[in-house]
Scaffold this active site. Structure first.
Site, PDB file in Angstrom:
ATOM      1  N   GLY A  53      99.134 -25.032  36.303  1.00 38.66           N
ATOM      2  CA  GLY A  53      98.267 -23.971  35.771  1.00 38.66           C
ATOM      3  C   GLY A  53      98.215 -23.919  34.252  1.00 38.66           C
ATOM      4  O   GLY A  53      97.275 -23.372  33.684  1.00 38.66           O
ATOM      5  N   GLU A  54      99.200 -24.464  33.601  1.00 43.01           N
ATOM      6  CA  GLU A  54      99.202 -24.457  32.135  1.00 43.01           C
ATOM      7  C   GLU A  54      98.913 -25.855  31.611  1.00 43.01           C
ATOM      8  O   GLU A  54      98.192 -26.034  30.630  1.00 43.01           O
ATOM      9  CB  GLU A  54     100.563 -23.946  31.627  1.00 43.01           C
ATOM     10  CG  GLU A  54     100.973 -22.756  32.468  1.00 43.01           C
ATOM     11  CD  GLU A  54     102.036 -21.856  31.912  1.00 43.01           C
ATOM     12  OE1 GLU A  54     101.835 -21.283  30.837  1.00 43.01           O
ATOM     13  OE2 GLU A  54     103.060 -21.701  32.587  1.00 43.01           O
ATOM     14  N   PRO A  68      93.939 -28.540  47.172  1.00 38.52           N
ATOM     15  CA  PRO A  68      93.017 -29.105  46.175  1.00 38.52           C
ATOM     16  C   PRO A  68      91.972 -28.094  45.698  1.00 38.52           C
ATOM     17  O   PRO A  68      91.595 -28.097  44.528  1.00 38.52           O
ATOM     18  CB  PRO A  68      92.352 -30.268  46.923  1.00 38.52           C
ATOM     19  CG  PRO A  68      93.309 -30.623  48.005  1.00 38.52           C
ATOM     20  CD  PRO A  68      94.006 -29.344  48.394  1.00 38.52           C
ATOM     21  N   LYS A  69      91.535 -27.218  46.587  1.00 38.59           N
ATOM     22  CA  LYS A  69      90.469 -26.280  46.219  1.00 38.59           C
ATOM     23  C   LYS A  69      90.911 -25.312  45.111  1.00 38.59           C
ATOM     24  O   LYS A  69      90.258 -25.208  44.072  1.00 38.59           O
ATOM     25  CB  LYS A  69      90.032 -25.497  47.459  1.00 38.59           C
ATOM     26  CG  LYS A  69      88.821 -24.629  47.224  1.00 38.59           C
ATOM     27  CD  LYS A  69      88.314 -24.020  48.515  1.00 38.59           C
ATOM     28  CE  LYS A  69      87.038 -23.235  48.246  1.00 38.59           C
ATOM     29  NZ  LYS A  69      86.480 -22.696  49.490  1.00 38.59           N
ATOM     30  N   LYS A  76     104.977 -30.095  41.206  1.00 40.58           N
ATOM     31  CA  LYS A  76     105.111 -29.764  39.781  1.00 40.58           C
ATOM     32  C   LYS A  76     104.064 -28.689  39.486  1.00 40.58           C
ATOM     33  O   LYS A  76     103.130 -28.507  40.250  1.00 40.58           O
ATOM     34  CB  LYS A  76     104.818 -30.985  38.917  1.00 40.58           C
ATOM     35  CG  LYS A  76     105.793 -32.165  39.101  1.00 40.58           C
ATOM     36  CD  LYS A  76     105.353 -33.326  38.214  1.00 40.58           C
ATOM     37  CE  LYS A  76     106.316 -34.500  38.299  1.00 40.58           C
ATOM     38  NZ  LYS A  76     105.850 -35.626  37.436  1.00 40.58           N
ATOM     39  N   GLY A  77     104.202 -28.019  38.370  1.00 40.06           N
ATOM     40  CA  GLY A  77     103.210 -26.989  38.020  1.00 40.06           C
ATOM     41  C   GLY A  77     101.944 -27.593  37.448  1.00 40.06           C
ATOM     42  O   GLY A  77     101.944 -28.729  36.980  1.00 40.06           O
ATOM     43  N   GLN A 113      92.184 -23.968  39.168  1.00 38.43           N
ATOM     44  CA  GLN A 113      93.165 -23.847  38.090  1.00 38.43           C
ATOM     45  C   GLN A 113      92.795 -24.741  36.922  1.00 38.43           C
ATOM     46  O   GLN A 113      92.839 -24.336  35.768  1.00 38.43           O
ATOM     47  CB  GLN A 113      94.549 -24.278  38.604  1.00 38.43           C
ATOM     48  CG  GLN A 113      95.268 -23.220  39.374  1.00 38.43           C
ATOM     49  CD  GLN A 113      95.713 -22.120  38.459  1.00 38.43           C
ATOM     50  OE1 GLN A 113      96.623 -22.291  37.665  1.00 38.43           O
ATOM     51  NE2 GLN A 113      95.071 -20.993  38.541  1.00 38.43           N
ATOM     52  N   GLY A 168      96.438 -14.832  40.132  1.00 34.27           N
ATOM     53  CA  GLY A 168      95.133 -15.455  40.293  1.00 34.27           C
ATOM     54  C   GLY A 168      95.127 -16.906  40.756  1.00 34.27           C
ATOM     55  O   GLY A 168      94.140 -17.363  41.320  1.00 34.27           O
TER      56      GLY A 168
HETATM   57 MO1  MOS Z   1     102.261 -18.104  31.727  1.00 34.66          MO
HETATM   58  S1  MOS Z   1     102.090 -17.961  29.671  1.00 34.66           S
HETATM   59  O1  MOS Z   1     103.772 -18.785  31.872  1.00 34.66           O
HETATM   60  O2  MOS Z   1     102.062 -16.531  32.272  1.00 34.66           O
END
Ligand code: MOS
Length: 726
Positions: A692-693, A620-621, A689-690, A626, A454
């Site tokens: 999403g979390e 950016p979008k 760098k990530g 995220q 996603g």
């Molecule tokens: Mo995420 S908890 O690393 O799918």
């Protein structure tokens, strides 16, 4: 940069909103049979008898699988596998799979299956299980204490001690887990909802005792997963087993209720923090003890207390962590695993200590800012958290905040609270491979067996290829989610763009070199002189000199001159060895406004400003999406989400979206997300760098801190429901 750093809509967006994007259980195969999972109704014990006679006689039933007739798998894994014995390890454990001609027939017959059990007392209550030493497993992956935390705490002028609790929470992606399996000449194909097709491929190959090459796992689109599809679940194996037994394709799809016992959850967490500072607000000691629950059969740990160790400049720190065995299904990683649970406790405690010192909580964080990694003394590869403080506070208007709780009200008389917190997440990278094919018609094919649950991986990888191959995105086709593609990491830990993006970048650079050699040496053309590949770039469908873009040859022309129909590059990107000299983390600061109706206890998160420093932002979008998703998730964690267990039966009770509450549109008001870009040449060549979390990590604490500021009431057990503040 032509594409990187600019908004791009999802390349798969139209396919998704028009229904053309096929999710695992949506494939229509001829002659498909349907499996329906029968679940056990005790939490611990043994099945004495399984009564399938009635079900076998029901119309359309083809086969009933259970521990009585299923092969035992020889897999070196602690993951739960179905039908391996008569033993029951958690409530809702699958005890049979009924396979029939139609879904309705399978479901009806599944209702006719009954079982008799020998029951044992189920240990599902966390506090009771925690007191029993036998259930306690030391899970600390942390280094030991730095400094002398106990002594430093005793010597601290100002200190706090508090306990925090987070209930079990469930991922609840929109798409329920499911698979379709079929066999052809001894070869197995499985369409599965998965964050990592190679893991599922390996699990199925080992379980059936067949070579990996004979198993293909496909997962082209995933409707959210958040960790719930990171490890191979139990259902692909029984689906494939059923397909083999009935000699037809078989489809198995979880119901929403089955989503609560079939693919993990965020563990229950109990944390205790002691923290001390000197009178000026300099942190002296942090002791962050954490416990979370696991299953009886798996030691799942997520190191909730470890992430804090690099956050503050504090010489004395300890973060022991234990897991507690319970008779429940196993927890699994759930968005920002460990980090968000740990941050709820740590960032609440920081707020509490700031109030003890009567120092503004943002100021308190600045006083204790870690310029270098306090754990190792290493420099950060980049860390723009201070800039996040500035950008976020300015946008939010933090300087207008009054320190005193209950000191702010809006025009309607609602209590107003402003809270802040910070979050951190690793800037990791995993080995990833790609195969890129440039065709003589000017189109490009990129393949890498990662997944897109996603966040927009289809789009961002297309952008990176377009940028460095100098080809329009419309001419690029990127394939993922198929175990026949080059090896790539599962989509987890926010590593995908850093990993797969680096592979695509590396492959593109090698393709440029190949094209340069073909242009100069192969074709004998002199347009580019004797320039090296470094002096050239791929842009606008051509290889050209950086210095003088008029000196250029079209990629198609280079292939044609050399009589080639295509040019192929396979490339594996590895993490930069220089990383070892640095600490590589991403950071963010969150500012939250809540409004509380004191008479009714209603809490609304009316405004969130988040400033994030996560290297270079590709798109950016989708990145903004995220961050918004993480913030909404944080609202759910702070105010709504709570999996309730009836401990008399050891059964999860809130197993539907009516009883398990998540934020709706009416719960979400203003959200602003800002990126403070970092130029980081250590993490990887693209500086990724990530994110999403990371975006979620500080939110629950920031909300709890805002609730305290509004009401004067400190709530330390999530979710913050109205009964806790009335
Ligand atoms: Mo995420 S908890 O690393 O799918």
């Amino acid at each position: 940069m032509k594409y990187i750093g600019k908004d791009m809509s999802r390349v798969d967006g139209v396919a998704k909103v028009t229904g053309r994007a096929k999710y695992a259980a949506e494939y229509q195969l001829k002659n498909t049979a349907y499996g329906y999972i029968v679940q056990g109704e005790i939490a611990r014990g043994t099945i004495n008898s399984l009564n399938t006679g009635e079900a076998e006689k029901a119309s359309g039933v083809l086969k009933i699988l259970s521990h009585l007739n299923s092969p035992k798998v020889d897999e070196k894994s602690q993951e739960f596998r179905a039908f391996q014995s008569a033993e029951i390890k958690f409530h809702g454990q699958p005890i049979a799979l009924v396979v029939a001609n139609t879904f309705e027939q399978a479901r009806h017959a599944a209702n006719l299956v009954t079982a008799e059990y020998s029951k044992s007392a189920a240990r599902t209550e966390f506090d009771t299980a925690m007191k029993d030493a036998e259930n306690l497993v030391n899970a600390s992956g942390n280094s030991r204490a730095r400094g002398n935390p106990a002594q430093a705490l005793a010597d601290s002028a100002v200190k706090i001690e508090a306990e925090y609790r987070i209930p079990i929470e469930h991922h609840n992606p929109m798409e329920p887990h499911g698979a379709i399996a079929f066999w052809e000449n001894g070869k197995l194909t499985v369409f599965d909802k998965s964050q990592g097709v190679f893991g599922v491929q390996n699990h199925l190959a080992v379980s059936f005792g067949i070579p990996k090459e004979n198993v293909n796992v496909v997962s082209l689109f995933v409707g959210g997963a958040f960790g719930s599809a990171l490890v191979p679940n139990y259902y692909p194996f029984i689906t494939a087993l059923a397909a083999r037994e009935v000699g037809r394709p078989v489809k198995v799809n979880y119901t929403r209720q089955q989503m609560f016992t079939g693919n993990g959850y965020r563990p229950y967490t109990y944390q205790k923090i002691s923290m001390g500072a000197d009178k000026k607000g300099k942190l002296q000691s942090v002791i962050h003890r954490s416990y979370s629950n696991t299953a009886s059969f798996k030691a799942f740990s997520e190191n909730s207390s470890g992430f804090g160790r690099t956050l503050y400049s504090c010489p004395n720190y300890d973060s022991p962590y234990s897991i507690v065995k319970t008779d429940l299904p196993s927890p699994i990683w759930m968005r920002a695993p460990g980090a968000v649970s740990g941050a709820f406790a740590l960032e609440s405690a920081i707020d509490e200590l700031a109030y003890e010192l009567k120092i503004d909580p943002l100021e308190f964080r600045k006083i204790n800012y870690a310029e270098t990694d306090p754990e190792t003394g290493k420099p950060f590869s980049s860390k723009a958290l201070m800039d996040c403080f500035k950008a976020g506070a300015e946008k939010f208007g933090w300087d207008k905040r009054k320190l005193e709780p209950r000191s702010m009200k809006d025009e309607d008389g609602l209590l107003v609270g402003w809270g802040t917190a910070i979050g951190t997440w690793g800037a990791w990278q995993a080995p990833a491979s790609t195969k890129i094919t440039i065709k003589s018609d000017g189109t490009v094919h990129v393949g890498s067996g990662t997944s897109d649950i996603g966040p927009g991986t289809y789009t961002v990888v297309t952008m990176i290829a377009a940028e460095f191959l100098g080809v329009e995105p419309e001419k690029i086709k990127f394939d993922l989610g198929d175990s026949r593609l080059p090896q790539a990491p599962s989509q987890g830990g926010s590593v995908t763009t850093a990993s797969v993006g680096s592979a695509v970048y590396g492959a593109s650079m090698n393709l440029k070199k190949k094209l340069r050699d073909l242009a100069i040496e192969g074709s004998g053309t002199g347009i580019l002189g004797t320039a090296t590949a470094d002096e050239m770039e791929l842009a606008e469908g051509a290889l050209r000199l950086k210095e003088d873009p008029s000196k250029s040859i079209a990629i198609e022309a280079i292939l044609k001159l050399n009589g080639l129909s295509e040019l192929v590059e396979e490339y594996t990107a590895m993490p930069n060895p220089e990383r070892g000299k640095f600490t590589t983390m991403a950071h963010g600061a969150q500012f939250v406004e809540v409004k509380v109706d004191e008479a009714l206890g209603i809490i609304k998160v009316t405004r969130v400003v988040e400033a994030t420093a996560c290297g270079r932002v590709m798109n950016p979008k989708t990145s903004h999406s995220q961050e918004m998703g993480g913030i909404v998730w944080g609202i759910g964690m702070a105010l709504h989400e709570d999996t309730q267990i009836d401990h008399r039966y050891g059964k999860m009770m809130t197993t539907n979206l009516a009883d398990y509450h998540i934020p709706t549109n009416a719960d979400v008001f203003s959200i602003e997300t800002d990126f403070v870009e970092e130029k980081d040449e250590i993490v990887n060549e693209l500086g990724i760098k990530g994110m999403g979390e990371l975006c979620l990590v500080g939110i629950p604490a920031a909300i709890a801190n805002a609730v305290f500021h509004a009401t004067g009431k400190r709530v330390r057990d999530l979710p913050i429901t109205l009964d806790k503040i009335l």
